[in-house]
Design a protein around this motif. Structure first.
Motif, PDB file in Angstrom:
ATOM      1  N   ALA A 141       0.838  -1.206   0.000  1.00 13.09           N
ATOM      2  CA  ALA A 141       0.000   0.000   0.000  1.00 13.09           C
ATOM      3  C   ALA A 141       0.871   1.252   0.000  1.00 13.09           C
ATOM      4  O   ALA A 141       0.578   2.230  -0.694  1.00 13.09           O
ATOM      5  CB  ALA A 141      -0.928  -0.011   1.218  1.00 13.09           C
ATOM      6  N   LEU A 185      -5.051   4.632  -4.028  1.00 18.52           N
ATOM      7  CA  LEU A 185      -5.178   3.206  -3.746  1.00 18.52           C
ATOM      8  C   LEU A 185      -6.251   2.563  -4.616  1.00 18.52           C
ATOM      9  O   LEU A 185      -6.074   1.443  -5.107  1.00 18.52           O
ATOM     10  CB  LEU A 185      -5.486   2.985  -2.263  1.00 18.52           C
ATOM     11  CG  LEU A 185      -4.323   3.253  -1.307  1.00 18.52           C
ATOM     12  CD1 LEU A 185      -4.809   3.261   0.136  1.00 18.52           C
ATOM     13  CD2 LEU A 185      -3.216   2.213  -1.491  1.00 18.52           C
ATOM     14  N   TRP A 190      -6.963  -1.349  -5.124  1.00 19.44           N
ATOM     15  CA  TRP A 190      -7.353  -1.631  -3.742  1.00 19.44           C
ATOM     16  C   TRP A 190      -8.792  -1.200  -3.499  1.00 19.44           C
ATOM     17  O   TRP A 190      -9.266  -0.235  -4.106  1.00 19.44           O
ATOM     18  CB  TRP A 190      -6.433  -0.883  -2.773  1.00 19.44           C
ATOM     19  CG  TRP A 190      -5.015  -1.382  -2.765  1.00 19.44           C
ATOM     20  CD1 TRP A 190      -4.127  -1.333  -3.795  1.00 19.44           C
ATOM     21  CD2 TRP A 190      -4.332  -2.009  -1.675  1.00 19.44           C
ATOM     22  NE1 TRP A 190      -2.929  -1.882  -3.419  1.00 19.44           N
ATOM     23  CE2 TRP A 190      -3.021  -2.305  -2.124  1.00 19.44           C
ATOM     24  CE3 TRP A 190      -4.698  -2.326  -0.370  1.00 19.44           C
ATOM     25  CZ2 TRP A 190      -2.079  -2.921  -1.309  1.00 19.44           C
ATOM     26  CZ3 TRP A 190      -3.757  -2.928   0.451  1.00 19.44           C
ATOM     27  CH2 TRP A 190      -2.464  -3.228  -0.012  1.00 19.44           C
ATOM     28  N   ALA A 207      -8.008  -0.169   3.680  1.00 20.12           N
ATOM     29  CA  ALA A 207      -7.762  -0.556   2.297  1.00 20.12           C
ATOM     30  C   ALA A 207      -7.371  -2.025   2.237  1.00 20.12           C
ATOM     31  O   ALA A 207      -6.568  -2.501   3.052  1.00 20.12           O
ATOM     32  CB  ALA A 207      -6.647   0.303   1.691  1.00 20.12           C
TER      33      ALA A 207
END
Length: 213
Positions: A141, A185, A190, A207
């Motif tokens: 991430a 993201l 995600w 996430a």
């Protein structure tokens, strides 16, 4: 590295794929680059070899390429020489650490991750996280955020683990920056949702890597 690469090793480094850093050469030649921490071998089939940040620096110092500024510090990396994305929880980097060298290493790491997705996702998808990302949630991430231009640290985001399986938390004191993190993201594959610490409390993101289908 104790000594400069040989002429043959330099030719292999200079011939690396400009986007992903993927290398071609004999097994012995590539293994030698790994020993010198100029390359690493992907853990999954077909076990391709890729340049480390140190290898990329050697490549950019080749004749005809713009050499990095001598005052530009090396990018943050693990002791093995493998790139490490910033989660925002590290000590503040020294002045100049966010210059061209860091941008190059982030770009190379992100392109390498996209190539990993292509090689390891069953359908070859580059727009959906792969198995490695599911076992390295925080780093994955953080790399997606840094590659999108989001800023980590005291005046930016922090990525951390959560008790929930396959989920990370992203926090930022700025609501505008938090929305930018959510967009980055989402674009990286995600699933993102916004939550509050408590009614009226600060907001944060949860996430998780999106799955196929």
């Amino acid at each position: 590295m104790a000594k400069p690469p040989t002429a043959a090793q330099r030719r292999i480094i200079e011939a690396a794929d400009p986007a992903t850093g993927r290398l071609t050469g004999s097994e012995a030649q590539l293994a030698a680059l790994v020993r010198h921490r100029l390359a690493f071998r992907h853990p999954r089939p077909p076990h391709a070899f890729f340049l480390t940040p140190a290898g990329h620096r050697i490549r950019e110092e080749a004749p005809g390429r713009a050499a990095p500024s001598p005052e530009t510090p090396a990018a943050a990396a693990t002791p093995s020489g493998i790139f490490a994305a910033r989660t925002g929880t590290e000590p503040a980097p020294p002045p100049g650490a966010d210059g061209p060298a860091r941008a190059r290493d982030v770009r190379s790491a992100w392109e390498g991750l996209l190539e990993m997705r292509r090689m390891t996702n069953a359908d070859g998808a580059r727009d959906r996280p792969c198995a490695w990302e599911r076992t390295h949630l925080v780093q994955a991430a953080a790399l997606a955020l840094e590659a999108a231009g989001c800023r980590p640290g005291p005046e930016g985001y922090e990525v951390g683990e959560t008790p929930q399986p396959e989920a990370v938390a992203v926090r930022d004191a700025s609501a505008e920056r938090l929305r930018a993190c959510a967009a980055a993201l989402s674009a990286a594959g995600w699933q993102v949702s916004e939550h509050a610490e408590r009614p009226g409390g600060s907001h944060y993101l949860l996430a998780s890597p999106r799955r196929a289908g």
